[in-house]
Design an enzyme around this catalytic site. Structure first.
Site, PDB file in Angstrom:
ATOM      1  N   LYS A  94       3.649   3.449  -5.306  1.00 13.22           N
ATOM      2  CA  LYS A  94       3.525   2.718  -6.581  1.00 13.22           C
ATOM      3  C   LYS A  94       2.123   2.107  -6.725  1.00 13.22           C
ATOM      4  O   LYS A  94       1.571   2.049  -7.819  1.00 13.22           O
ATOM      5  CB  LYS A  94       4.605   1.644  -6.696  1.00 13.22           C
ATOM      6  CG  LYS A  94       5.946   2.183  -7.188  1.00 13.22           C
ATOM      7  CD  LYS A  94       6.922   1.053  -7.483  1.00 13.22           C
ATOM      8  CE  LYS A  94       8.162   1.578  -8.210  1.00 13.22           C
ATOM      9  NZ  LYS A  94       8.932   2.554  -7.471  1.00 13.22           N
ATOM     10  N   HIS A  95       1.562   1.624  -5.618  1.00 15.12           N
ATOM     11  CA  HIS A  95       0.186   1.103  -5.654  1.00 15.12           C
ATOM     12  C   HIS A  95      -0.784   2.247  -5.975  1.00 15.12           C
ATOM     13  O   HIS A  95      -1.710   2.075  -6.781  1.00 15.12           O
ATOM     14  CB  HIS A  95      -0.174   0.460  -4.310  1.00 15.12           C
ATOM     15  CG  HIS A  95      -1.627   0.138  -4.154  1.00 15.12           C
ATOM     16  ND1 HIS A  95      -2.270  -0.820  -4.893  1.00 15.12           N
ATOM     17  CD2 HIS A  95      -2.583   0.677  -3.335  1.00 15.12           C
ATOM     18  CE1 HIS A  95      -3.546  -0.877  -4.553  1.00 15.12           C
ATOM     19  NE2 HIS A  95      -3.765   0.025  -3.602  1.00 15.12           N
TER      20      HIS A  95
ATOM     21  N   HIS B 172       0.839  -1.207   0.000  1.00 14.54           N
ATOM     22  CA  HIS B 172       0.000   0.000   0.000  1.00 14.54           C
ATOM     23  C   HIS B 172       0.872   1.256   0.000  1.00 14.54           C
ATOM     24  O   HIS B 172       0.817   2.078   0.913  1.00 14.54           O
ATOM     25  CB  HIS B 172      -0.946  -0.013   1.199  1.00 14.54           C
ATOM     26  CG  HIS B 172      -1.978  -1.092   1.128  1.00 14.54           C
ATOM     27  ND1 HIS B 172      -1.816  -2.316   1.759  1.00 14.54           N
ATOM     28  CD2 HIS B 172      -3.164  -1.161   0.464  1.00 14.54           C
ATOM     29  CE1 HIS B 172      -2.878  -3.077   1.502  1.00 14.54           C
ATOM     30  NE2 HIS B 172      -3.703  -2.409   0.721  1.00 14.54           N
TER      31      HIS B 172
END
Length: 513
Positions: free
Chosen positions: A231-232, A228
């Site tokens: 990048k997520h 989380h």
């Protein structure tokens, strides 16, 4: 002695006197540093790891004693004297003491057999605030440091004036986009491209420097955790951006709704610490108390988003009317709160109900669709190519396993789908894809048939892939069990033969009556 061994290990690891060390055997299991430790060899090396560093001058034992409310060393001495007294008076160790010792030994053995146990769970209250260590990365803080942020900010500002090629702009609109090829500063540039190419800059009079500051503040508030993270955030936003283009939503919904959806995706997991709502509620964390156990994480992500937007220099909505801002705020809250998976069936059933007569001019219908789109984007990794999707699953399992380890250490109910003793990589996916992903994606494709090829076909392939992996693991497990049983049978047979040989020829003669 074990003290000398610990000292040698600390020297070898260049660890301080208060750092926490973990020692692994060649199989990857945690083992005790003790006088009975077997020597290793070049072919079977031990692995030494510093899992937590304490930079304060106070001894760790004193800090832990303070946190627990008692002095560990004096308690240990008292227990030893009580044990001696019981033994002296009773003449033998009472059954209850013997049973307790057995339980302690069993617990120690269990701790040693767990490969990636998060020992930080034991000390989680000793280090608070900005410098709290990340439970996943050695020598990295959970929250980004000023130096880390400034370095990325500089790179981002240098790159932001560069022109992104048309090829990349088109690639950015597809679900096959590979996030692993891009650094954080580049990702911020790509997010800027999304706001530009959807005409948000011109339509909502967003100044470029304000958008850059907003994206930087968002980057800063995503933490150093495996899944989380920033990048997520990008992957979810990029999938949302791709869906907007693939379904031609620009001709069906107004720009305000599109702005709500893209910004919600950007902010949807702000300041996530790697522990889900179940943990927050069971551990009675500050977030669970603040939000009365109602979607604590999602409420927090929303609150952090609007903290960023309250600052004039990062408020991308500052040139909008009061009514527009009110509508956008309401929409973002609705979208981010929809990402709480406990509401999954409720939202999906609403969508199924309105689907036969879906009307883009109906606000209630649009609101439900926006919630469905952010939900699809949030859990869309398996719609990506396997080489992009599979590393994300490994990252997610790191967070899951860490949470279940901490739950065990803290005596909390263990979340079943996160328990490393029960869940495998393929088993974590097959049920999720079959019962959550596919039903959701299929309903969206009923409204937008073009999505069948783009997101449903890859998810079906992912289901086949993990089903085969699950079967292969089962076969391997079965073969291993058979070989173990065969080896045991062989040992028993050899043992009998040896005992007969030792007893001499007389032992093998039958009795003659």
């Amino acid at each position: 002695s074990s003290v000398c061994k610990v000292y040698l290990f600390r020297s070898a690891a260049e660890a301080g006197p208060h750092d926490i060390l973990k020692l692994y055997n060649p199989k990857g299991n945690i083992i005790n540093i003790s006088p009975s430790l077997e020597p290793n060899s070049p072919n079977s090396c031990y692995k030494l790891e510093v899992v937590a560093a304490d930079c304060n001058s106070d001894p760790l034992g004193a800090e832990l004693a303070g946190a627990l409310g008692f002095d560990l060393s004096s308690m240990e001495k008292r227990l030893q004297s009580l044990e001696k007294k019981i033994l002296f008076e009773a003449g033998e160790t009472p059954a209850v003491v013997y049973e307790m010792k057995k339980q302690v030994d069993s617990f120690r053995e269990k701790l040693e057999s767990v490969e990636h146990l998060s020992w930080l769970g034991l000390f989680k209250d000793l280090s608070e605030g900005t410098h709290k260590p990340s439970p996943f990365y050695h020598k990295r803080t959970l929250r980004k440091t000023r130096e880390e942020c400034e370095h990325v900010r500089e790179k981002f500002l240098q790159m932001s004036s560069l022109e992104v090629s048309e090829e990349v702009r088109q690639y950015l609109k597809t679900p096959t986009f590979d996030n692993w090829q891009w650094e954080d500063a580049e990702i911020m540039v790509l997010l800027q491209v999304m706001y530009t190419d959807l005409d948000f800059i011109a339509t909502f009079n967003i100044e470029p420097e304000v958008l850059q500051q907003f994206l930087f503040e968002v980057y800063r508030r995503y933490n150093n955790i495996p899944f989380h993270n920033f990048k997520h955030c990008f992957c979810v936003t990029q999938m949302m951006y791709g869906l907007i283009w693939l379904t031609d939503l620009r001709s069906k919904m107004d720009s305000v709704d599109l702005l709500i959806m893209l910004t919600s995706a950007v902010c949807h997991d702000l300041d996530h610490t790697g522990y889900n709502n179940v943990y927050q509620i069971n551990a009675r964390t500050e977030l669970a108390l603040r939000y009365n156990d109602i979607s604590p994480l999602e409420n927090h992500h929303c609150a952090v988003a609007f903290e960023i937007l309250e600052r004039t220099d990062s408020n991308i909505f500052r040139n909008l009317s009061v009514d527009q801002y009110k509508r956008i705020r309401e929409g973002i809250i609705k979208c981010i709160l929809a990402t709480d998976m406990t509401r999954h069936n409720e939202i999906l059933n609403k969508f199924k109900f309105i689907l036969p007569a879906f009307d883009f001019t109906n606000k209630d219908h649009r609101d439900v669709l926006m919630m469905i789109l952010i939900k699809v984007s949030d859990i869309s990794n398996e719609a990506r190519p396997m080489e992009v999707a599979e590393p994300w699953l490994d990252c997610l399992l790191q967070e899951f396993y860490n949470q279940s380890d901490v739950e065990k250490l803290e005596g909390l109910p263990v979340t079943p789908f996160m328990d490393r003793d029960k869940v495998t990589k393929p088993s974590s996916q097959t049920g999720f894809i079959r019962f959550v992903l596919l039903p959701l994606f299929i309903e969206l494709a009923n409204l937008f048939p073009c999505l069948e090829h783009h997101i449903i076909d890859p998810v079906r392939k992912a289901l086949e892939y993990y089903t085969e992996m699950e079967k292969a693991l089962e076969r391997e497990k079965k073969n291993w069990a058979q070989s173990e049983n065969a080896a045991k049978s062989k040992e028993v047979a050899v043992g009998r033969q040896d005992s007969q040989t030792e007893a001499g020829p007389e032992a093998s003669k039958p009795d003659i009556q």
